[in-house]
Design an enzyme around this catalytic site. Structure first.
Site, short mmCIF file in Angstrom:
data_model
loop_
_atom_site.label_atom_id
_atom_site.label_comp_id
_atom_site.label_asym_id
_atom_site.label_seq_id
_atom_site.Cartn_x
_atom_site.Cartn_y
_atom_site.Cartn_z
CG HIS A 194 -1.94 -1.04 1.25
ND1 HIS A 194 -1.69 -2.29 1.77
CD2 HIS A 194 -3.23 -1.06 0.83
CE1 HIS A 194 -2.78 -3.04 1.66
NE2 HIS A 194 -3.72 -2.32 1.10
CG ASP A 197 -4.41 -5.68 -4.24
OD1 ASP A 197 -5.50 -5.12 -4.04
OD2 ASP A 197 -3.66 -6.06 -3.33
#
Length: 333
Positions: free
Chosen positions: A176, A247
């Site tokens: 992230h 993702d």
């Protein structure tokens, strides 16, 4: 091709055209979209009224720190709590994994969510991103619990999504926030991190989500952008025939190939069927990127739609649910 994020707790006028755009298969919901069970159910209904009955609705409802809907739903413990139980009572741990999955799946199906991105099939070996989201450090134990979780989701009327292929649990960096690299050999990954994914595939999980991690001994691209990992290994060597997710393209580790459009194309060109555009500010560019692309195969997408579920009232009246909740929530006591 795309699962897109919504801005808030109500459907905005500018989001109507997004839901009907070419290539938009569904929506992914977050805490920013949630206030109450009644409110989020109304949001789902509104989205389907615009996007059609086949619009997929999904969420990350793993339990622990990754549970987008909380008030009005069972507070589920992290998967590591089940792994700890396994160390003392393997049979009960397998039962709790099935029950945890059934609770989550049945509650989500009762409000119209098709699937949650679960279970986490990574192993618990120090990853900042994964941590207690994984069952166990031992891949053999993790594999058994992943299979149990997939069974429980299926009993709750929900498709299973194994993440983050081929394994994020042994990689320290959080994708992230930064680029993540795993330099281990393919053989070592196959012997360890991949075992729970193989087990989940054997349990007939409908989908796999690829990690943004670069496994440099295998390919110089992150797994979600890698034809080697998706087509040669996952589909070829492992024989997986279901849906492959890339993702979220908004994550820091996704930026290695360029801007939003480049990230979408890199996922699709590598063999992904669906790509996550979770933040509303990237959605217009993601939609523009797929306007001329062929839609993903229906036979891979259709199994993600949830089975007919109970109403919330019917679920609350189910005495089995009360027993499951009591046993599962006791894991954190």
């Amino acid at each position: 091709m795309l699962l897109i994020g919504l801005e808030g707790k109500e459907l905005k006028p500018n989001e109507h055209s997004r839901l009907t755009a070419h290539g938009v298969a569904g929506i992914i919901l977050f805490s920013r979209n949630f206030e109450s069970r009644e409110q989020v159910t109304a949001l789902i209904d509104a989205a389907r009224e615009v996007g059609g009955d086949d619009l997929l609705v999904c969420v990350d409802q793993e339990g622990g720190r990754v549970q987008r809907f909380r008030d009005g739903f069972t507070r589920l413990p992290p998967l590591r709590a089940i792994g700890k139980l396994y160390d003392t009572d393997p049979i009960e741990a397998v039962n709790r994994a099935e029950e945890h999955a059934w609770i989550m799946a049945s509650e989500m199906r009762a409000i119209g969510v098709d699937f949650s991105f679960a279970p986490v099939a990574d192993i618990d070996r120090g990853s900042k991103a994964i941590g207690d989201r994984a069952f166990h450090a031992d891949p053999v134990i993790s594999a058994e619990l992943v299979q149990a979780y997939v069974r429980g989701m299926h009993l709750g009327g929900m498709a299973a999504v194994l993440k983050h292929f081929p394994g994020h649990g042994s990689v320290q960096e959080d994708t992230h926030e930064s680029v993540a690299v795993d330099t281990r050999s393919k053989d070592e990954i196959l012997r360890t991190d991949l075992l729970p994914f193989v087990a989940g595939i054997e349990a007939r999980a409908e989908a796999v989500m690829a990690a943004h991690v670069k496994y440099t001994a295998v390919d110089d691209q992150p797994a979600g952008y890698s034809h080697v990992w998706i087509e040669e290994i996952l589909r070829g060597e492992l024989g997986f025939r279901g849906c492959v997710f890339g993702d979220d393209i908004s994550m820091a580790a996704a930026a290695s190939v360029g801007g939003v459009a480049a990230r979408v194309h890199a996922n699709l060109d590598a063999g992904c069927d669906l790509v996550l555009a979770c933040f509303p500010d990237v959605v217009p560019e993601a939609i523009a990127a797929v306007k001329d692309r062929r839609l993903s195969p229906v036979e891979r997408i259709a199994p993600l739609r949830g089975a007919i579920g109970s109403t919330w009232e019917g679920l609350v009246d189910n005495p089995q649910r009360e027993r499951f909740i009591a046993r599962v929530t006791a894991l954190e006591s």
